[in-house]
Design an enzyme around this catalytic site. Structure first.
Site, PDB file in Angstrom:
ATOM      1  N   GLU A   1       0.869  -1.284  -0.029  1.00  0.00           N
ATOM      2  CA  GLU A   1       0.024  -0.103  -0.121  1.00  0.00           C
ATOM      3  C   GLU A   1       0.926   1.213   0.111  1.00  0.00           C
ATOM      4  O   GLU A   1       1.844   1.259   0.682  1.00  0.00           O
ATOM      5  CB  GLU A   1      -0.929  -0.052   1.259  1.00  0.00           C
ATOM      6  CG  GLU A   1      -1.754   1.245   1.341  1.00  0.00           C
ATOM      7  CD  GLU A   1      -2.886   0.962   2.600  1.00  0.00           C
ATOM      8  OE1 GLU A   1      -3.863   1.696   2.667  1.00  0.00           O
ATOM      9  OE2 GLU A   1      -2.635   0.177   3.469  1.00  0.00           O
TER      10      GLU A   1
ATOM     11  N   LYS B   1      -9.300   3.234  -2.643  1.00  0.00           N
ATOM     12  CA  LYS B   1      -9.364   2.444  -1.529  1.00  0.00           C
ATOM     13  C   LYS B   1     -10.847   2.772  -1.007  1.00  0.00           C
ATOM     14  O   LYS B   1     -11.264   4.031  -0.972  1.00  0.00           O
ATOM     15  CB  LYS B   1      -8.497   2.691  -0.290  1.00  0.00           C
ATOM     16  CG  LYS B   1      -8.335   1.697   0.689  1.00  0.00           C
ATOM     17  CD  LYS B   1      -7.367   1.881   1.877  1.00  0.00           C
ATOM     18  CE  LYS B   1      -7.407   1.146   2.892  1.00  0.00           C
ATOM     19  NZ  LYS B   1      -6.023   1.175   4.096  1.00  0.00           N
TER      20      LYS B   1
ATOM     21  N   CYS C   1      -5.707  -3.473   1.880  1.00  0.00           N
ATOM     22  CA  CYS C   1      -5.592  -3.502   3.619  1.00  0.00           C
ATOM     23  C   CYS C   1      -6.791  -3.749   4.302  1.00  0.00           C
ATOM     24  O   CYS C   1      -7.258  -4.707   4.383  1.00  0.00           O
ATOM     25  CB  CYS C   1      -4.609  -2.357   3.841  1.00  0.00           C
ATOM     26  SG  CYS C   1      -3.808  -2.420   5.589  1.00  0.00           S
TER      27      CYS C   1
ATOM     28  N   SER D   1      21.553  -0.749  33.783  1.00  0.00           N
ATOM     29  CA  SER D   1      21.273  -0.771  35.257  1.00  0.00           C
ATOM     30  C   SER D   1      21.423  -2.116  36.042  1.00  0.00           C
ATOM     31  O   SER D   1      21.536  -2.141  37.111  1.00  0.00           O
ATOM     32  CB  SER D   1      19.951  -0.326  35.509  1.00  0.00           C
ATOM     33  OG  SER D   1      18.987  -1.276  35.248  1.00  0.00           O
TER      34      SER D   1
END
Length: 706
Positions: free
Chosen positions: A45, A114, A175, A357
Site C-alpha cells: 500500500e 481504497k 489492506c 542498570s
C-alpha cells in the site's frame, strides 16, 4: 489450453518520502518477479511515497513526486510484459484518494481507490484521504500531461472495477478492506473474480499474524480463488514496524509465506497455480453458486494479455505449505531488533548508548541490540550487499566485514552503569557481566559528585537540606532526591552519547536508548526526563511479562548466562538508601501493585475500553476467587488515581516501538487528557455504592445462615 498462472507479491522496506529509494526497490521487485516467470506483480500500500507520510499527504509535492515516480515506472523497460500493481496517493476532482494504479506496457489499465479507510489505533487515513463510496462504479480520470505523453492516453478508468484478461479475472482490495464485515472479495468472487490482490500497510503487534493469515485463508475457503497479500516491511520513519508476512493462498491453503522480520529490503514471493483448481473448487459449493446468480456485476476493464501461456502442461505447480508462526518471545527478539537496525542506518549515527542498570528492562534492551547484531551478521553471510554496505557506513570502515555478533556489538553499542551511593554491588556486577557476554563497550561511573553538587546548590540558595525518608525526610524530600539522581543520569547519557566516540578517536555520535516498559509507562512509574527520556525506546510498547519471557529466550538462544541472575533479582530503581548494603526498594512495592495486575488494568482500560466503574465490574468477576469486592475497589481506585496523576508524563515519552494493544502512547494511539480530577469523585462514588450493596447482601446471607 493455458490455465497455469505465475503471480508475484512482495514485501518492501519503503521509507516515507524517499522517492528515489522507493523507486529502486519497486523496480528491483518487478525485475525479480519477471525473472521468476510472473505475469502479475503486486506491491504494498502507498509504496511509491511510503505509507507513513502522515500530514505530508496534504502537500502537493507528495502528489507531484508520486506522479514522477509512476512516470519513471511506466517508462522503464523493467515493467514491460508484466501487469504492475503499485500504490500511491491520487487527486481526483480535488479529492485525495489512497489508490492502486495498475498498468501494463505503458498503459494505465485502472486506478482503483481504497473504499474502506483504516482509522483506528495508529491509523488516521480519514485525516488525509476520502474513501471511494460508489460501489461497482467508475469515472474518467484525466491524466496529467506528464503521463499523457508517456501513455498516449487522455483518460483512464477510476473507481471500483475488476480486470478481465484473456484467461482470468483479477480484483483488488486494499489492506483494511480485508478486515471489514463485508469485504470486497466476497462479491468479487461471486462475480467470477478468480485472483484477489491485497496491498497492505499493516504494522506489527504482538500475536497479530494469526489474525491476518486466518482472514486470508478463510476468504479463499468460503469462496475459492487465489489471494495475494503484499505488505510494507521495516521502519518507514516512526514508531511502527511493518512486519511483511506477504503471502499467496488458494482455496483455503497457503502456497507461499514471506518472512515476518527480515533485513532484506526487497522480498518477492511467487507461486504457479492452476486456475482450473479454483473452478472445480467452486463448482461443488452450491450456496456460493446460488449467491453468485444474484450478485450485481462489476465493471470489467478488458486487458489484451494473459497470465498463462498455451504450452503449460509440463509447468510444475506450487505445493501448499504450513504457515510457521513465531512465539511472542521470538517476535520481540526479531521485530524491535529490525526496527533498531532501520533507525540506526537511516539516522546515519554510529551506534547506540544504553544506560545499563543491571535490571530486566535495560538488559532486554541490550539483548535487542545483540539480536540486531545477530541478524546483521546472518544477512551478511547470506550475501546481502545492502546490509554489508550499511554496516560499513555505520562503523566508518569501508573494508569492514562483521565477524560475529559479539564483535559487531562492541563496535555499535556502548553501555554504561551509572552508580550512586544507593546502588548495590549486585546490580553493578550483573551489568558488567552482561556487557562482557554481549561484547558491548562498557563504562562504569559514579554520579554522586554531580548529585551532591545539585543538592548543594539548592541548599545554598534556600538554606534547606532535603533528606531521604529513612533519614527523617518527608515524602516530598524523598521523591525529589530520587528524581535528581534519575535526571542526572539522562544528562550524563546524552553527554557520553555525543562525545564517547570522540574520546576514542572515532567519528559520529550515538543514539540514546531508553528502557521503560509499557506497564511502567501506563502507570507513570518513571521520572519525567530521566533515563526513560532517550532518542528511541525499543521496549516501550512491551509488557514486563513478555519482556521476561524474551530475556529467558535470550539465555538459551544467545548463550547469555548473566541474564539468569538478572531474571532472579527483584526489580528495583535503586534510588533510595540501601539497608545494610542490600536493596530496600522494589518496584512493585513502590507501585502498590504487581506487573501482572498492571497488564490486566492496561488491557481493560484500552482494549476493553473501561472506565473506573466498568473496570471494577469486570474485575469483580475475574478476581472473584482471590479478592473481595472491597479489595477490588481499592485496587481499581489505586490504579486510576496513579494513572491520572501521572498521565502528563505520556506527553513527553520517548518514541517507542509499538508492539502492544494497550500501549498508552500519547502520539496518536491513546489520545487522552493529561489534566484529570485525580479524585474521580463521581466514578469512585459509584464503585463505593456498589461495594456497600454487595457487602450488605453478604451480611444478610450470613445472618440467614446463623
Amino acid at each position: 489450453m493455458g490455465r497455469k498462472v505465475t503471480v508475484a507479491t512482495c514485501a518492501l522496506n519503503q521509507w516515507a518520502l524517499d522517492f528515489e529509494g522507493n523507486l529502486q526497490r519497486i523496480l528491483k521487485s518487478i525485475e525479480i518477479a519477471k525473472h521468476r516467470g510472473a505475469r502479475y506483480r503486486l506491491g504494498p500500500e502507498l509504496e511509491i511515497c511510503g505509507y507513513g507520510c502522515w500530514d505530508h499527504y496534504y502537500e502537493s509535492d507528495t502528489l507531484l513526486h508520486s506522479l514522477q515516480v509512476l512516470a519513471a515506472l511506466l517508462e522503464s523497460p523493467v515493467t514491460q510484459d508484466i501487469i504492475c500493481d503499485v500504490g500511491m496517493p491520487v487527486m481526483h476532482r480535488n479529492v485525495r484518494y489512497n489508490c492502486r494504479v495498475i498498468f501494463l506496457n505503458r498503459k494505465i489499465l485502472l486506478i482503483r481507490p481504497k473504499m474502506a479507510l483504516a482509522n483506528e489505533g495508529n491509523y488516521r487515513e480519514l485525516r488525509w484521504f476520502t474513501p471511494w463510496s460508489r460501489s461497482r462504479q467508475t469515472e474518467e480520470y484525466f491524466l496529467p500531461r506528464m503521463l499523457q505523453d508517456l501513455t498516449k492516453q487522455e483518460t483512464v478508468p477510476f473507481g471500483d472495477a475488476v480486470l478481465s484478461t484473456w484467461d482470468t479475472c483479477i480484483g483488488s482490495e486494499v489492506c483494511e478492506e480485508l478486515w471489514t464485515p463485508h469485504s470486497p472479495h466476497v462479491d468479487m468472487g461471486l462475480d467470477g473474480v478468480e485472483i484477489f490482490t491485497n496491498a497492505s500497510g499493516s504494522h506489527h503487534v504482538l500475536r497479530k499474524a494469526h489474525a491476518r493469515v486466518d482472514l486470508v485463508t478463510m476468504a479463499t475457503t468460503k469462496n475459492g480463488g487465489i489471494y495475494l497479500l503484499a505488505n510494507q516491511k521495516g521502519c518507514d520513519g516512526d514508531r511502527l514496524y511493518y512486519d511483511g508476512c506477504a503471502l499467496i493462498a488458494m482455496n483455503g491453503s497457503i502456497f507461499a509465506q514471506g518472512s515476518q522480520f527480515s533485513l532484506d529490503d526487497v522480498e518477492v514471493l511467487t507461486a504457479t497455480l492452476d486456475l482450473e483448481d479454483i473452478r472445480s473448487y467452486r463448482a461443488e459449493i452450491s450456496s456460493r453458486n446460488l449467491a453468485a446468480s444474484r450478485v450485481s456485476p462489476y465493471p470489467r476493464v478488458k486487458v489484451d494479455f494473459a497470465l498463462s501461456c498455451h504450452e503449460d502442461l509440463l509447468e510444475p505447480v506450487s505445493e501448499p505449505i504450513e504457515w510457521k508462526y513465531h512465539s511472542p518471545a521470538e517476535e520481540i527478539s526479531l521485530g524491535p531488533a529490525c526496527w533498531l537496525w532501520d533507525f540506526l542506518r537511516r539516522s546515519r549515527q554510529a551506534g547506540f548508548f544504553l544506560p545499563l542498570s543491571g535490571g530486566v528492562d535495560s538488559a532486554a534492551t541490550a539483548c535487542l541490540v545483540y539480536s540486531m547484531c545477530h541478524q546483521v551478521c546472518e544477512a551478511v553471510k547470506r550475501g546481502n550487499l545492502e546490509v554489508l554496505a550499511d554496516v560499513r557506513t555505520i562503523v566508518n570502515q569501508l573494508s569492514y566485514t562483521p565477524q560475529d555478533p559479539r564483535e559487531l556489538c562492541g563496535r555499535v553499542l556502548t553501555t554504561c552503569y551509572m552508580a550512586s551511593e544507593n546502588s548495590s554491588q549486585e546490580t553493578c556486577d550483573r551489568a558488567r557481566e552482561l556487557a562482557q557476554q554481549i561484547g558491548s563497550h562498557h563504562i562504569g561511573l559514579h554520579i554522586d559528585p554531580v548529585v551532591k553538587a545539585l543538592v548543594g546548590l539548592f541548599s545554598l540558595v534556600t538554606g534547606a537540606s532535603p533528606r531521604f525518608a529513612v533519614h527523617g525526610g518527608s515524602d516530598r524530600e524523598n521523591l525529589a532526591l530520587q528524581n535528581v539522581q534519575a535526571r542526572v543520569r539522562m544528562v550524563i547519557a546524552y553527554l557520553f552519547a555525543q562525545l564517547s566516540l570522540w574520546s576514542r578517536g572515532a567519528p559520529g555520535g550515538l543514539l540514546v536508548l531508553g528502557s521503560a516498559n509499557v506497564d511502567e509507562s501506563l502507570l507513570g512509574y518513571l521520572t519525567k526526563y530521566d533515563c526513560s527520556s532517550a532518542d528511541i525506546n525499543p521496549i516501550g510498547g512491551i509488557s514486563k511479562t513478555d519482556l521476561r519471557a524474551f530475556v529467558q529466550l535470550c539465555v538459551e538462544r544467545f548463550q547469555l548466562p548473566a541474564l539468569q541472575s538478572i531474571l532472579a533479582a527483584p526489580a528495583t530503581a535503586e534510588l533510595e538508601p540501601l539497608a545494610h548494603g542490600r536493596v530496600s526498594q522494589t518496584d512493585e512495592e513502590d507501585m502498590g501493585m504487581t506487573y501482572a495486575e498492571l497488564s490486566v488494568y492496561g488491557r481493560l482500560r484500552k482494549v476493553a475500553k473501561t472506565g473506573p466503574y466498568s473496570m471494577f465490574c469486570k474485575l469483580l468477576d475475574m478476581w472473584r476467587d482471590t479478592c473481595s469486592p472491597r479489595q477490588v475497589a481499592d485496587k481499581v481506585k489505586c490504579f486510576f488515581s496513579k494513572y491520572s496523576m501521572n498521565r502528563h508524563k505520556m506527553t513527553t515519552l520517548t518514541p517507542a516501538y509499538h508492539a502492544e494493544s494497550y500501549s498508552p502512547d500519547d502520539n496518536r494511539f491513546d489520545l487522552r487528557p493529561f489534566l484529570y480530577n485525580t479524585r474521580w469523585p463521581w466514578q469512585f462514588r459509584c464503585i463505593e455504592n456498589q461495594v456497600l450493596q454487595l457487602e450488605g447482601r453478604q451480611r444478610q446471607e450470613l445472618d440467614g445462615v446463623d
